[in-house]
Scaffold this active site. Sequence first.
Site, PDB file in Angstrom:
ATOM      1  N   THR A  10      24.280 -10.054  29.414  1.00  0.00           N
ATOM      2  CA  THR A  10      25.464 -10.824  29.795  1.00  0.00           C
ATOM      3  C   THR A  10      25.936 -10.493  31.201  1.00  0.00           C
ATOM      4  O   THR A  10      26.268 -11.394  31.981  1.00  0.00           O
ATOM      5  CB  THR A  10      26.611 -10.568  28.795  1.00  0.00           C
ATOM      6  OG1 THR A  10      26.160 -10.856  27.472  1.00  0.00           O
ATOM      7  CG2 THR A  10      27.810 -11.438  29.116  1.00  0.00           C
ATOM      8  N   ASN A  11      25.974  -9.212  31.535  1.00  0.00           N
ATOM      9  CA  ASN A  11      26.469  -8.775  32.849  1.00  0.00           C
ATOM     10  C   ASN A  11      25.514  -7.797  33.502  1.00  0.00           C
ATOM     11  O   ASN A  11      24.740  -7.111  32.827  1.00  0.00           O
ATOM     12  CB  ASN A  11      27.839  -8.085  32.706  1.00  0.00           C
ATOM     13  CG  ASN A  11      28.938  -9.039  32.294  1.00  0.00           C
ATOM     14  OD1 ASN A  11      29.176 -10.038  32.948  1.00  0.00           O
ATOM     15  ND2 ASN A  11      29.603  -8.732  31.199  1.00  0.00           N
ATOM     16  N   GLY A 107      14.323   0.625  24.914  1.00  0.00           N
ATOM     17  CA  GLY A 107      15.002  -0.137  25.948  1.00  0.00           C
ATOM     18  C   GLY A 107      15.592   0.780  27.005  1.00  0.00           C
ATOM     19  O   GLY A 107      16.019   1.896  26.720  1.00  0.00           O
ATOM     20  N   ASP A 109      18.375   0.560  28.654  1.00  0.00           N
ATOM     21  CA  ASP A 109      19.789   0.866  28.423  1.00  0.00           C
ATOM     22  C   ASP A 109      19.957   1.913  27.339  1.00  0.00           C
ATOM     23  O   ASP A 109      20.852   2.767  27.408  1.00  0.00           O
ATOM     24  CB  ASP A 109      20.565  -0.402  28.078  1.00  0.00           C
ATOM     25  CG  ASP A 109      20.052  -1.086  26.805  1.00  0.00           C
ATOM     26  OD1 ASP A 109      18.865  -0.911  26.465  1.00  0.00           O
ATOM     27  OD2 ASP A 109      20.834  -1.808  26.164  1.00  0.00           O
ATOM     28  N   THR A 132      26.233  -7.055  24.064  1.00  0.00           N
ATOM     29  CA  THR A 132      25.653  -8.271  23.512  1.00  0.00           C
ATOM     30  C   THR A 132      25.113  -8.014  22.112  1.00  0.00           C
ATOM     31  O   THR A 132      25.259  -8.831  21.201  1.00  0.00           O
ATOM     32  CB  THR A 132      24.529  -8.782  24.434  1.00  0.00           C
ATOM     33  OG1 THR A 132      25.058  -8.971  25.754  1.00  0.00           O
ATOM     34  CG2 THR A 132      23.969 -10.088  23.933  1.00  0.00           C
TER      35      THR A 132
END
Length: 257
Positions: A10-11, A107, A109, A132
């Site tokens: 999203t960001n 991942g 993140d 998200t």
Amino acid sequence: MILAIDIGNTNITLGGYKNEQLVFISRMYTSRNKTAEEYATGLLDLINFNNLSPEAFDGIVLSSVVPQLTEVFSRAVSLTIKKNPIIVGEQHHGGLKVDVLPISQLGADLIAGCVGALSKYPTPCIVADLGTATKLLVLDKSGYFTGCIIAPGVKISLDALASSAALLPSISFTKPDKVIGTNTVECMQSGSVYGTAAMLDGLIRRIKNELGEDNVTVVATGGYSKGIIPCCEEELIFDENLVLDGLREIYNEAQGK
């Protein structure tokens, strides 16, 4: 100064670290259709907005969960700051120890969140990342990543509800005054906020049982965490910049610091 970049679905979050301290944080929307040159323009605007110049940065570290943007944004960084970023992954992971699968399958993140938690909090530790997707990352007493839970995020759930049910509207993420809603909007808000909080409470208790530990640190991060934490029965520590702090640690490890 170090520029830490976290590309989410999203960001895109950018943080500038000077002498290990976060001195600015900025965000831009994630767009899979932008070119490297368009991102470079936006990146330069953010740097200028924070009264800095591209020459102020000694290095860049980047994590991405949007594969098609990893190379695009890396080129944008190279065009703007004239340096290639350290990209979080199999080669650069901050020394995170993994007990269940190859680190290449994690991942970026997730890696950054775990590294950030290990640098700041005692283990065993659960990282609740509410973005998200809603993710719970589990670190055992020895600091090993032992597994993860992934569920639809708050906004995904609300959007799916509104699009699949003709009589239910699209609503904003807002905490209602009480659990029992008395109109459609309040009912949906209660389900998203208190429902997510109850899910977290239940999963945290189950994780503690599986670990065989009662004294477990629970850290919450991500865009929706601040609104959810007050509704949880379990004790959660709010750490807004956990992933960025993890990226800083990964950069330092890559530089041998």
